[in-house]
Scaffold this motif. Structure first.
Motif: not given
Length: 315
Positions: A2-7, A155-157, A181-183, A187-193
């Protein structure tokens, strides 16, 4: 993913009604592991779990046509509570089918929030009835986990964890249908892979493990676990590929381990967590987790909705 912007959009959309939940240090586990073990307290969220995040994001991004005929959902309990609350805030009627063995606490709570709750069969039979009701009544189905708007809300979690625990190198996340876990994974993959995302599911409802093994979501013929909130018989078409791509490790814990983790959370951490919320702690207590060599660890405590009678079985 999911694109980070959606979260981020979801976070902006729900922020006025659902503030961040606290991160609490588990002193006993921290001493045992020689590093800080944080507990993400989603049991303190509205309706007692993380589920309103996705439900409210879905409601506030829905079109008039989606809302016109009312909403329908299948839930073991926490999605029912979260969606009933969000729908009540919007003045939208909601019908929820829950398995006959659903928590009485969650059934009564959902009804108090204005939902029509129908108890029917097991989780697979509940889904069969809901599909029939969607066709007959013209309801819009709000899937408990396999919907991108739901995933974005959950994903906001992950956004909160990354802000609250900047030194975290691992997150342990309970897994049912895979929405949370998908959310968090997106988020983690985009910000802290580099962060290690570890999924934990009950051995009696290991639907994500079945999907990993089969290479696609595969329905379990039977679900048998005390962690009813994680009792999804099949993971989602959306959640499976995201989980497979962003989760480094997937573990299972049995009911005995879950009971021990609940007692730890109750007596040591002073948290009344429901069985499904305790699986991450169970994995730690059982020594089942290979953690990164350094850094903080965050365990998501997903909810705390139980009646006194349900809690008694674990004391």
């Amino acid at each position: 993913m999911l694109p980070l912007e959606r979260i981020l959009e979801a976070q902006r959309r729900i922020a006025d009604s659902l503030p961040p939940t606290p991160l609490l240090l588990d002193h006993v586990l921290s001493e045992q592991f020689g590093r800080r073990i944080w507990l993400k307290g989603e049991l303190f969220q509205r309706t007692g779990s993380f589920k309103p995040r996705g439900g409210l994001n879905w409601l506030r991004s829905a079109g008039d046509a989606e809302l016109a005929g009312g909403l329908g959902a299948v839930s073991a309990g926490n999605h029912a509570l979260g969606l009933a609350w969000a729908a009540g805030e919007a003045g939208v009627p909601v019908t929820i089918v829950m398995p006959e063995n659903a928590s009485v606490f969650k059934v009564e709570g959902s009804r108090k929030l204005g939902a029509e709750v129908i108890l029917h069969g097991d989780i697979n039979q509940a889904w069969e009835l809901m599909r029939k009701l969607v066709a007959e009544r013209g309801l819009t189905l709000v899937h408990p986990y396999d919907d991108e708007r739901i995933i974005a809300g959950q994903g906001t979690v992950g956004l909160e964890i990354l802000e609250q625990a900047p030194e975290a190198t691992a997150i342990l996340c309970p897994v049912g249908g895979g929405g949370l876990i998908a959310g968090i994974g997106s988020a983690a993959a985009a910000l802290k892979p580099e962060l290690a995302l570890i999924g934990v599911e009950p051995s009696g409802a290991a639907s994500m493990a079945a999907a990993w093994s089969a290479g696609a979501p595969e329905r379990l013929a039977r679900v048998a676990t005390c962690a009813k909130s994680l009792g999804a018989a099949i993971v989602g078409e959306h959640t499976y590929p995201v989980c497979r791509k962003t989760t480094q490790t997937l573990l299972q814990v049995d009911d005995d381990a879950i009971g021990r983790a609940m007692r730890h959370l109750l007596y040591q951490a002073k948290l009344l967590a429901e069985p499904g919320a305790a699986v991450g702690v169970a994995a730690l207590l059982e020594g089942a987790v290979a953690l990164p060599f350094e850094g903080d660890v965050v365990v998501v405590i997903t909810g705390g909705n139980m009646s006194p009678e349900e809690l008694t079985d674990f004391l």
